[in-house]
Design a protein around this motif. Structure first.
Motif, mmCIF file in Angstrom:
data_model
loop_
_atom_site.group_PDB
_atom_site.id
_atom_site.type_symbol
_atom_site.label_atom_id
_atom_site.label_comp_id
_atom_site.label_asym_id
_atom_site.label_seq_id
_atom_site.Cartn_x
_atom_site.Cartn_y
_atom_site.Cartn_z
ATOM 1 N N SER A 153 -17.715 9.153 13.128
ATOM 2 C CA SER A 153 -16.545 9.425 11.987
ATOM 3 C C SER A 153 -15.228 8.944 12.793
ATOM 4 O O SER A 153 -14.461 8.367 11.922
ATOM 5 C CB SER A 153 -16.665 10.725 11.580
ATOM 6 N N ALA A 154 -15.020 9.375 14.089
ATOM 7 C CA ALA A 154 -13.695 8.852 14.370
ATOM 8 C C ALA A 154 -13.595 7.446 14.797
ATOM 9 O O ALA A 154 -12.492 6.936 14.491
ATOM 10 C CB ALA A 154 -13.557 9.725 15.879
ATOM 11 N N GLU A 201 -14.770 5.130 12.825
ATOM 12 C CA GLU A 201 -14.334 4.366 11.601
ATOM 13 C C GLU A 201 -12.872 4.348 11.336
ATOM 14 O O GLU A 201 -12.472 3.553 10.642
ATOM 15 C CB GLU A 201 -15.114 5.204 10.433
ATOM 16 N N ARG A 202 -12.179 5.545 11.751
ATOM 17 C CA ARG A 202 -10.754 5.368 11.563
ATOM 18 C C ARG A 202 -9.991 4.752 12.919
ATOM 19 O O ARG A 202 -8.669 4.824 12.867
ATOM 20 C CB ARG A 202 -10.136 6.694 11.250
ATOM 21 N N GLY A 203 -10.743 4.515 13.787
ATOM 22 C CA GLY A 203 -9.881 4.107 15.076
ATOM 23 C C GLY A 203 -9.494 4.991 15.966
ATOM 24 O O GLY A 203 -8.524 4.941 16.536
ATOM 25 N N ILE A 204 -9.711 6.225 15.820
ATOM 26 C CA ILE A 204 -9.479 7.463 16.603
ATOM 27 C C ILE A 204 -10.213 7.542 17.730
ATOM 28 O O ILE A 204 -11.481 7.455 17.858
ATOM 29 C CB ILE A 204 -9.293 8.689 15.759
ATOM 30 N N LEU A 209 -9.521 15.498 13.624
ATOM 31 C CA LEU A 209 -9.637 14.123 13.107
ATOM 32 C C LEU A 209 -9.041 13.946 11.580
ATOM 33 O O LEU A 209 -8.658 13.012 11.203
ATOM 34 C CB LEU A 209 -11.183 13.869 13.074
ATOM 35 N N LYS A 210 -9.255 15.177 10.900
ATOM 36 C CA LYS A 210 -8.658 15.041 9.508
ATOM 37 C C LYS A 210 -7.076 14.668 9.585
ATOM 38 O O LYS A 210 -6.562 13.873 8.694
ATOM 39 C CB LYS A 210 -8.883 16.308 8.478
ATOM 40 N N PRO A 245 -3.281 10.539 12.788
ATOM 41 C CA PRO A 245 -3.152 9.284 12.310
ATOM 42 C C PRO A 245 -4.268 8.263 12.984
ATOM 43 O O PRO A 245 -4.827 8.419 13.837
ATOM 44 C CB PRO A 245 -1.770 8.879 12.728
ATOM 45 N N ALA A 246 -4.805 7.508 11.877
ATOM 46 C CA ALA A 246 -5.539 6.173 12.336
ATOM 47 C C ALA A 246 -5.073 5.513 13.495
ATOM 48 O O ALA A 246 -3.854 5.244 13.656
ATOM 49 C CB ALA A 246 -5.912 5.312 11.328
ATOM 50 N N ASP A 259 -4.125 16.771 19.048
ATOM 51 C CA ASP A 259 -4.044 15.672 18.165
ATOM 52 C C ASP A 259 -2.653 15.059 18.065
ATOM 53 O O ASP A 259 -1.591 15.972 18.673
ATOM 54 C CB ASP A 259 -4.560 15.980 16.535
ATOM 55 N N SER A 316 -5.902 17.341 0.344
ATOM 56 C CA SER A 316 -6.942 17.135 1.357
ATOM 57 C C SER A 316 -8.310 17.805 0.987
ATOM 58 O O SER A 316 -7.931 19.103 0.598
ATOM 59 C CB SER A 316 -6.820 17.100 2.594
#
Length: 463
Positions: free
Chosen positions: A325-326, A328-331, A361-362, A365-366, A387, A413
């Protein structure tokens, strides 16, 4: 450290007992010293008065010449070596006197005290108490007594009193220390019980000794207070459980009915509305499940008897779960994990880690990074998650741990506001603490847990 010890109740009690002991001894010693010195002085005056009366009788019966002869005989061969005599004429001139004495003129009988030189004395003089009596021919008779023996006795008494004062100070300190230890021992069970109850052992009570003294009555009232608190918490817990169970059943039925409707053919608008309703129902079910779990965790005893587990392996599993999942957002999830063993419930600790990673992760930033560090420090096992998100204002960092509390900027959110409440409850049950710090930019979460066995001290990373 010394000032902190002096501010403690036990130290103040010991000092108060010692001071009272010393004050009573000093007052008693001063009273005895004054009484003895007064008695000795009265005895000396009585001896002088008797001697003076005898010499006055010689003067009245035989005249001044017989008095002078009597004085010279007594001075030459004194019956009492401490007795002193002097006879002065009308003009004050000396007629006869003991060596070292000087004549004193007086018009009326009176008592005087003075220092007289005495050969062989180390200090060169002795205190003398004397009676002055004017005679019929204008001369003055002085009859006195050196207070040599009395002063020696009083000096010995004073030295003995000072030595006894030192013994009394030592004894007073010992009695004060024993008293403070006794009071501390009587309060130790109360303190231990309060600490363990604060740690979650709500069924624990202070043992009573049946003496019905102040400490026993305090313990009884403390136990009564704990009984009342346990009853209130039990009522709240039962009410929460009943509400969660009663609402979860109709919500489950509602969700199943919505699923049935969604399987039936219909227009796209109805399907979208049903999907949103199912999602809202799932969120409600997750909220009630979290409430039930949070209530159960808070009701559990501290995790002292839980099995030992390797925290690094648990953190590695959590990172592996969130890596897709990280990505997918480029984290990027970066970690530095050192072996650390703790005692605890694996499922609860994993849930704590999942909630912290989910928050990081929420709000990250991407394209940014989330850093996870686990290491042993001198204070315990330190889990740190950084983070680069918006962070949390300092004034809000304690409030976000309360149930259903969410920052206004994040209301849109998904989430129920119970994630950090679960984290704090799990950390507290495991004897640790969690703090939120400013990373500038971003948020730093530090979780400190007690280690199960000694580990190497590698230092705390800078906050």
């Amino acid at each position: 450290m010394r000032m902190r010890w002096l501010r403690s109740t036990s130290a103040q009690l010991a000092l108060a007992v010692m001071a009272s002991f010393l004050l009573a001894f000093v007052l008693l010693g001063a009273g005895v010293y004054y009484a003895v010195s007064t008695l000795l002085l009265q005895d000396a005056r009585e001896l002088v008065r008797t001697d003076a009366a005898g010499l006055a009788e010689v003067y009245r019966d035989s005249g001044r010449a017989a008095l002078v002869d009597e004085l010279q005989a007594r001075i030459a061969a004194p019956e009492d070596p401490d007795a002193v005599y002097a006879l002065s004429g009308r003009g004050g001139g000396e007629i006869v006197a003991t060596a070292g004495m000087r004549a004193h003129a007086a018009t009326t009988a009176r008592w005087i005290t003075f220092d007289a030189a005495e050969a062989g004395d180390a200090d060169g003089h002795r205190r003398v108490i004397a009676h002055l009596q004017p005679l019929g021919d204008g001369s003055t008779l002085l009859v006195g007594l050196r207070l040599h023996s009395q002063d020696r006795f009083l000096a010995l008494m004073l030295r003995t009193a000072l030595a006894a004062l030192l013994v009394a100070a030592t004894l007073g300190a010992l009695v004060g220390w024993l008293t403070s230890r006794w009071v501390s021992r009587r309060l130790r069970s109360l303190d231990s019980t309060a600490e363990r109850v604060g740690g979650g052992e709500l069924a624990l009570r202070v043992p009573l000794d049946g003496s019905d003294d102040a400490f026993d009555r305090l313990a009884r009232r403390f136990n009564g207070m704990l009984d009342r608190i346990e009853d209130l918490l039990g009522g709240v817990r039962h009410a929460t459980d009943h509400i969660a169970h009663d609402l979860r059943t109709p919500l489950t039925r509602l969700r199943n009915g919505l699923e049935e409707l969604r399987r039936q053919p219909g227009d796209p608008g109805r399907d979208a509305a049903l999907d949103a309703a199912v999602a809202e129902t799932d969120q409600l079910l997750r909220t009630f499940a979290s409430l039930l779990w949070l209530a159960r965790i808070e009701a559990q005893a501290p995790a002292r008897d839980e099995p030992v587990l390797e925290l690094a392996a648990l953190v590695a599993d959590g990172l592996e779960l969130y890596t897709p999942s990280a990505g997918e957002r480029g984290i990027r999830l970066q970690s530095r994990l050192h072996p650390v063993q703790v005692r605890g419930d694996r499922d609860q600790l994993f849930q704590m880690l999942v909630n912290l990673l989910d928050n990081a992760l929420k709000y990250a930033p991407a394209g940014s990074e989330v850093d996870v560090v686990l290491q042993a420090t001198g204070q315990g096992a330190l889990l740190q998650i950084d983070d680069r998100g918006p962070g949390i204002p300092e004034a809000e960092r304690e409030r976000v741990f309360d149930r259903f509390q969410r920052l206004e900027s994040h209301r849109g959110s998904p989430g129920s506001g119970l994630g950090l409440s679960l984290v704090r409850a799990i950390v507290h049950r495991h004897g640790g603490r969690v703090v939120l710090l400013d990373r500038a930019p971003g948020l730093r979460v530090q979780v400190l847990l007690p280690v199960a066995e000694a580990t190497a001290h590698r230092g705390l990373p800078g906050a």
